[in-house]
Write a protein that holds these residues in place. Structure first.
Motif, PDB file in Angstrom:
ATOM      1  N   VAL A   1      -4.168 -13.801 -13.744  1.00  0.00           N
ATOM      2  CA  VAL A   1      -2.967 -13.012 -14.034  1.00  0.00           C
ATOM      3  C   VAL A   1      -1.863 -13.420 -13.068  1.00  0.00           C
ATOM      4  O   VAL A   1      -2.125 -13.724 -11.901  1.00  0.00           O
ATOM      5  N   GLY A   2      -0.631 -13.446 -13.544  1.00  0.00           N
ATOM      6  CA  GLY A   2       0.515 -13.677 -12.672  1.00  0.00           C
ATOM      7  C   GLY A   2       1.638 -12.727 -13.026  1.00  0.00           C
ATOM      8  O   GLY A   2       1.741 -12.268 -14.176  1.00  0.00           O
ATOM      9  N   TRP A   3       2.452 -12.402 -12.022  1.00  0.00           N
ATOM     10  CA  TRP A   3       3.590 -11.487 -12.222  1.00  0.00           C
ATOM     11  C   TRP A   3       4.902 -12.202 -11.919  1.00  0.00           C
ATOM     12  O   TRP A   3       4.999 -12.974 -10.964  1.00  0.00           O
ATOM     13  N   GLY A   4       5.906 -11.865 -12.709  1.00  0.00           N
ATOM     14  CA  GLY A   4       7.253 -12.359 -12.454  1.00  0.00           C
ATOM     15  C   GLY A   4       8.272 -11.306 -12.813  1.00  0.00           C
ATOM     16  O   GLY A   4       7.920 -10.193 -13.224  1.00  0.00           O
ATOM     17  N   GLU A   5       9.540 -11.622 -12.644  1.00  0.00           N
ATOM     18  CA  GLU A   5      10.590 -10.644 -12.919  1.00  0.00           C
ATOM     19  C   GLU A   5      11.839 -11.372 -13.406  1.00  0.00           C
ATOM     20  O   GLU A   5      12.266 -12.359 -12.793  1.00  0.00           O
ATOM     21  N   CYS A   6      12.408 -10.876 -14.509  1.00  0.00           N
ATOM     22  CA  CYS A   6      13.692 -11.379 -14.999  1.00  0.00           C
ATOM     23  C   CYS A   6      14.805 -10.575 -14.332  1.00  0.00           C
ATOM     24  O   CYS A   6      14.745  -9.353 -14.297  1.00  0.00           O
ATOM     25  N   GLU A   7      15.816 -11.245 -13.808  1.00  0.00           N
ATOM     26  CA  GLU A   7      16.990 -10.531 -13.300  1.00  0.00           C
ATOM     27  C   GLU A   7      17.997 -10.509 -14.451  1.00  0.00           C
ATOM     28  O   GLU A   7      18.935 -11.314 -14.520  1.00  0.00           O
ATOM     29  N   ALA A   8      17.766  -9.599 -15.398  1.00  0.00           N
ATOM     30  CA  ALA A   8      18.430  -9.711 -16.696  1.00  0.00           C
ATOM     31  C   ALA A   8      18.360  -8.386 -17.437  1.00  0.00           C
ATOM     32  O   ALA A   8      17.582  -7.500 -17.075  1.00  0.00           O
ATOM     33  N   SER A   9      19.150  -8.275 -18.480  1.00  0.00           N
ATOM     34  CA  SER A   9      19.107  -7.104 -19.351  1.00  0.00           C
ATOM     35  C   SER A   9      17.719  -7.010 -19.999  1.00  0.00           C
ATOM     36  O   SER A   9      17.327  -7.890 -20.772  1.00  0.00           O
ATOM     37  N   PRO A  10      16.948  -5.939 -19.715  1.00  0.00           N
ATOM     38  CA  PRO A  10      15.566  -5.892 -20.201  1.00  0.00           C
ATOM     39  C   PRO A  10      15.434  -5.947 -21.721  1.00  0.00           C
ATOM     40  O   PRO A  10      14.718  -6.799 -22.257  1.00  0.00           O
ATOM     41  N   LEU A  11      16.124  -5.058 -22.422  1.00  0.00           N
ATOM     42  CA  LEU A  11      15.958  -5.020 -23.882  1.00  0.00           C
ATOM     43  C   LEU A  11      16.367  -6.346 -24.524  1.00  0.00           C
ATOM     44  O   LEU A  11      15.665  -6.876 -25.397  1.00  0.00           O
ATOM     45  N   THR A  12      17.499  -6.902 -24.078  1.00  0.00           N
ATOM     46  CA  THR A  12      17.979  -8.152 -24.680  1.00  0.00           C
ATOM     47  C   THR A  12      16.995  -9.289 -24.404  1.00  0.00           C
ATOM     48  O   THR A  12      16.757 -10.151 -25.264  1.00  0.00           O
ATOM     49  N   SER A  13      16.425  -9.289 -23.220  1.00  0.00           N
ATOM     50  CA  SER A  13      15.484 -10.344 -22.854  1.00  0.00           C
ATOM     51  C   SER A  13      14.190 -10.244 -23.657  1.00  0.00           C
ATOM     52  O   SER A  13      13.611 -11.259 -24.056  1.00  0.00           O
ATOM     53  N   ILE A  14      13.742  -9.025 -23.891  1.00  0.00           N
ATOM     54  CA  ILE A  14      12.559  -8.837 -24.742  1.00  0.00           C
ATOM     55  C   ILE A  14      12.865  -9.323 -26.154  1.00  0.00           C
ATOM     56  O   ILE A  14      12.049 -10.010 -26.793  1.00  0.00           O
TER      57      ILE A  14
ATOM     58  N   HIS B   1      17.230 -16.387 -19.364  1.00  0.00           N
ATOM     59  CA  HIS B   1      16.933 -15.172 -18.602  1.00  0.00           C
ATOM     60  C   HIS B   1      15.528 -14.665 -18.916  1.00  0.00           C
ATOM     61  O   HIS B   1      14.807 -14.231 -18.025  1.00  0.00           O
ATOM     62  N   THR B   2      15.156 -14.719 -20.186  1.00  0.00           N
ATOM     63  CA  THR B   2      13.813 -14.277 -20.572  1.00  0.00           C
ATOM     64  C   THR B   2      12.749 -15.156 -19.925  1.00  0.00           C
ATOM     65  O   THR B   2      11.769 -14.659 -19.363  1.00  0.00           O
ATOM     66  N   PHE B   3      12.964 -16.462 -19.997  1.00  0.00           N
ATOM     67  CA  PHE B   3      11.925 -17.372 -19.510  1.00  0.00           C
ATOM     68  C   PHE B   3      11.807 -17.331 -17.986  1.00  0.00           C
ATOM     69  O   PHE B   3      10.732 -17.615 -17.440  1.00  0.00           O
ATOM     70  N   SER B   4      12.872 -16.981 -17.290  1.00  0.00           N
ATOM     71  CA  SER B   4      12.820 -16.967 -15.820  1.00  0.00           C
ATOM     72  C   SER B   4      11.649 -16.135 -15.297  1.00  0.00           C
ATOM     73  O   SER B   4      10.899 -16.584 -14.420  1.00  0.00           O
ATOM     74  N   GLY B   5      11.490 -14.941 -15.840  1.00  0.00           N
ATOM     75  CA  GLY B   5      10.405 -14.079 -15.372  1.00  0.00           C
ATOM     76  C   GLY B   5       9.038 -14.628 -15.742  1.00  0.00           C
ATOM     77  O   GLY B   5       8.064 -14.490 -14.991  1.00  0.00           O
ATOM     78  N   ILE B   6       8.959 -15.257 -16.912  1.00  0.00           N
ATOM     79  CA  ILE B   6       7.699 -15.855 -17.354  1.00  0.00           C
ATOM     80  C   ILE B   6       7.338 -17.032 -16.442  1.00  0.00           C
ATOM     81  O   ILE B   6       6.192 -17.169 -16.007  1.00  0.00           O
ATOM     82  N   GLU B   7       8.324 -17.849 -16.140  1.00  0.00           N
ATOM     83  CA  GLU B   7       8.078 -19.024 -15.302  1.00  0.00           C
ATOM     84  C   GLU B   7       7.571 -18.605 -13.923  1.00  0.00           C
ATOM     85  O   GLU B   7       6.632 -19.188 -13.370  1.00  0.00           O
ATOM     86  N   ILE B   8       8.210 -17.591 -13.370  1.00  0.00           N
ATOM     87  CA  ILE B   8       7.788 -17.090 -12.057  1.00  0.00           C
ATOM     88  C   ILE B   8       6.341 -16.599 -12.133  1.00  0.00           C
ATOM     89  O   ILE B   8       5.519 -16.879 -11.248  1.00  0.00           O
ATOM     90  N   ALA B   9       6.022 -15.881 -13.204  1.00  0.00           N
ATOM     91  CA  ALA B   9       4.653 -15.373 -13.370  1.00  0.00           C
ATOM     92  C   ALA B   9       3.646 -16.519 -13.486  1.00  0.00           C
ATOM     93  O   ALA B   9       2.518 -16.408 -13.005  1.00  0.00           O
TER      94      ALA B   9
ATOM     95  N   PHE C   1      27.736 -23.317   0.109  1.00  0.00           N
ATOM     96  CA  PHE C   1      26.488 -22.552   0.000  1.00  0.00           C
ATOM     97  C   PHE C   1      26.196 -22.362  -1.489  1.00  0.00           C
ATOM     98  O   PHE C   1      27.070 -21.920  -2.242  1.00  0.00           O
ATOM     99  N   VAL C   2      24.988 -22.696  -1.901  1.00  0.00           N
ATOM    100  CA  VAL C   2      24.623 -22.482  -3.305  1.00  0.00           C
ATOM    101  C   VAL C   2      23.538 -21.411  -3.366  1.00  0.00           C
ATOM    102  O   VAL C   2      22.503 -21.506  -2.701  1.00  0.00           O
ATOM    103  N   GLN C   3      23.819 -20.363  -4.134  1.00  0.00           N
ATOM    104  CA  GLN C   3      22.971 -19.170  -4.146  1.00  0.00           C
ATOM    105  C   GLN C   3      22.290 -19.058  -5.494  1.00  0.00           C
ATOM    106  O   GLN C   3      22.943 -18.887  -6.519  1.00  0.00           O
ATOM    107  N   ILE C   4      20.989 -19.119  -5.479  1.00  0.00           N
ATOM    108  CA  ILE C   4      20.243 -19.196  -6.735  1.00  0.00           C
ATOM    109  C   ILE C   4      19.347 -17.975  -6.921  1.00  0.00           C
ATOM    110  O   ILE C   4      18.594 -17.600  -6.023  1.00  0.00           O
ATOM    111  N   ASP C   5      19.444 -17.391  -8.108  1.00  0.00           N
ATOM    112  CA  ASP C   5      18.544 -16.311  -8.483  1.00  0.00           C
ATOM    113  C   ASP C   5      17.456 -16.908  -9.376  1.00  0.00           C
ATOM    114  O   ASP C   5      17.734 -17.329 -10.498  1.00  0.00           O
ATOM    115  N   THR C   6      16.231 -16.933  -8.869  1.00  0.00           N
ATOM    116  CA  THR C   6      15.141 -17.508  -9.670  1.00  0.00           C
ATOM    117  C   THR C   6      14.913 -16.710 -10.950  1.00  0.00           C
ATOM    118  O   THR C   6      14.373 -17.248 -11.912  1.00  0.00           O
ATOM    119  N   GLY C   7      15.358 -15.442 -10.958  1.00  0.00           N
ATOM    120  CA  GLY C   7      15.188 -14.599 -12.136  1.00  0.00           C
ATOM    121  C   GLY C   7      16.215 -14.863 -13.222  1.00  0.00           C
ATOM    122  O   GLY C   7      16.216 -14.185 -14.252  1.00  0.00           O
TER     123      GLY C   7
END
Lengths: 400, 400
Positions: B37-50, B99-107, B271-277
């Protein structure tokens, strides 16, 4: 007057295949303000775009699109720009918002056009709608002979320009691609305009793209479209520097004005192709057209769907006489044909123009759409946020 | 082994305000492959991402994210990159897909880390996880005194660096903004690192931004973050050329690797600021970190949410010893705190590091999330495409 309602109509063919044929579904948008109505279309995933309209708020700059639209004043083009800026700010972190808003923005222009009895291109400040040379947009055939047959059919139908794309181009050998290009040129004759669409197939691989340049130049291709990912500006510029007179084209993926102008500034494209159903509508597309014209870059619409989308995509450059090329979906699905009652047909010169009629100048044939329409329902914690055709749904009515 | 399921958990605070506080909701992702099992998180609108995960297909390159993920082989980091390329290709025209895939990729990284008993940063090729100097990320106060009090509280809590942003900065007078900067510097003392976040407030207006540079330079601000729209590279570069030693920072809006590297190449950010989500997960973020390091640009994480997201955001530059600054959400919502059982606390030097533990090194406290969880149901033509917690739902199980 205020925006009273925004309604979505999600239509699709009975079977949606894996072909790169964007006319297999459509998301129509109807906006109502008092007695006035306007129609638009998102070139986007229908369900996802609806979700972005109704989604619960995540925070101050991740708000649903609805919250920047419903109840807003709509009396002039300046109001459209104001609402667009609201969406850009309030939905900054909602990626899909640009695609959702595109159809709404187009509908707002159509609505104002009908209200004032003017074509949209007049509201944009153009004095006339110049005719364009439509190119027949089609997929490569499975064999060179099939490509030849398709292109020949288009020339017989009166097209002087043809674009072929996808269908495996760029995925197999250079020689195979060259055979298809020779076939297309043979069918088109020496004077026809040949355009080629690579559909991002080389991702960022400049050498793979450059390997096709000799065959493209030999076939006298006017442009090579979308060789790479849309943000890969450096790759575009590197290919443009060695393209032997074949123009590099791109821009259909732009979901903001700046994405398109960046492709001009940093990608050195010669043709910028804008889909009003993705970039945020007609307003940002017009800004890109002005920017391109100032820099000697040719503006072209991107349209692979309905004639409603085609009219919307023509408006931003209707008044630019020197920007002559126009994408024309020549093999649209039955759905894409049925969505409008009238169509933009080729005139005796084989050309088309944005209609000289109020708004977008086309009537949506809602009565014909029944067999294509899908119903969508979205609930959160048992509360319905969206239900197609439900007049109590939030997407349909708001207390303004 | 194959990806058996992807589950989404949409959590939110009871009241979501219009504050620019991204910790008010969260979209957690749990991926299962066999016993792993792996966990991740999207930094994104939840309903739209689903919705982007389950939406019906529009055409060959506008497919739901699920179709490129479920049932795919997952045995190595190369598989993650392969799946990412599938999503990029097959969902080319689905804007929300990144945005949707970001959380999946992290997981997927978390899952592989647990399976191999290695921290993600080791799977990325780093030999150790270097400590970072966390900055306390907070909003400007309503008054300079409030700003001073907030910053002082952070210094008392052990922070040597503070970022203040939003809260009206840039919207009113230059003098008002200067007062807040003086207050922040006073609270921080002469040696603390002062960072300022403009939140895109000047859109593309270089002069409005430049008017704040003297006060920023006088306060010895290390950077000015997001002065403009994320695609407005020209404006970024114009400001960088006259910023009196104040570095320009940005990148949190990047939803592709190239968007971030373009900001380096064409926006001249320091400076480059990246949100993995948002950028598509840890893989593309690592590519940006490598790119930045090669060009003398400092890589920084963007994190305003949970410690799960914080750990994910630290991994891509954990091994870059010279890239020392790290965003640390100092005033997260109760939800954001409750999501993980353990947290990345400041060590005796006031520093933090990506955990030396398998995967992301944090345990998700699913049992504590009940009060925050929302149920979502999406149906098309009466067929349920998604239902939270429904084991028959497509998002939950697939025949692999």
């Amino acid at each position: 007057m205020k925006i009273d309602s925004v309604e979505f109509f999600y239509a699709a063919m009975p079977v949606v295949t894996l072909d790169a044929d964007g006319s297999q579904d459509a998301l129509l948008v109807r906006v109502t303000s008092g007695d006035h109505v306007g129609w638009g279309e998102c070139e986007a995933s229908p369900l996802t775009s609806i979700a972005a309209f109704v989604t619960p708020r995540s925070h101050g700059v991740c708000q649903p699109v609805a919250d920047s639209v419903l109840g807003e004043r709509i009396d002039s083009p300046a109001d459209i720009a104001r609402i667009a800026a609201l969406v850009e700010r309030n939905s900054m972190d909602l990626l899909q918002a640009a695609h959702t808003f595109s159809g709404i923005e187009i509908a707002l222009w159509d609505l104002l056009g009908h209200r004032f009895g003017e074509p949209v291109w007049k509201l944009l400040g153009y004095e006339r709608s110049h005719p364009k040379v439509p190119y027949a947009s089609m997929l490569f055939g499975a064999t060179p002979q099939e490509t030849l047959d398709h292109v020949r059919a288009a020339t017989i139908a009166g097209f002087r320009a043809v674009k072929v794309g996808w269908g495996g181009f760029g995925e197999e050998g250079v020689a195979r691609d060259a055979d298809h290009l020779v076939a297309a040129r043979e069918a088109l004759g020496p004077d026809g305009l040949l355009l080629v669409d690579a559909g991002q197939i080389w991702v960022t691989d400049v050498e793979a793209a450059a390997a096709r340049i000799p065959a493209l130049a030999a076939a006298n291709a006017t442009w090579l479209e979308e060789p790479f990912l849309p943000h890969a500006y450096g790759a575009h510029a590197a290919l443009a520097a060695r393209s032997q007179g074949v123009g590099i084209a791109g821009g259909e993926g732009a979901h903001t004005e700046h994405m398109a102008t960046n492709l001009i500034d940093y990608g050195d494209v010669s043709f910028v192709q804008i889909d009003t159903g993705r970039i945020g509508g007609i307003g940002p597309a017009k800004a890109v057209a002005d920017y391109a014209a100032d820099r000697g870059v040719t503006y072209v619409n991107h349209t692979f769907t309905t004639h409603l989308a085609l009219s919307a995509s023509l408006q931003p450059y209707a008044g630019l006489a020197d920007h002559r090329i126009c994408e024309y979906p020549v093999e649209p699905s039955a759905l894409a044909r049925d969505i409008t009652r009238d169509h933009l047909a080729l005139d005796d010169n084989g050309e088309i123009a944005a209609p000289d009629a109020p708004g977008l100048g086309l009537e949506v044939a809602l009565d014909r759409l029944g067999p294509y329409l899908h119903t969508v329902e979205i609930t959160v914690d048992g509360t319905t946020l969206y239900a197609s055709g439900n007049p109590a749904g939030r997407a349909v009515t708001v207390d303004a």
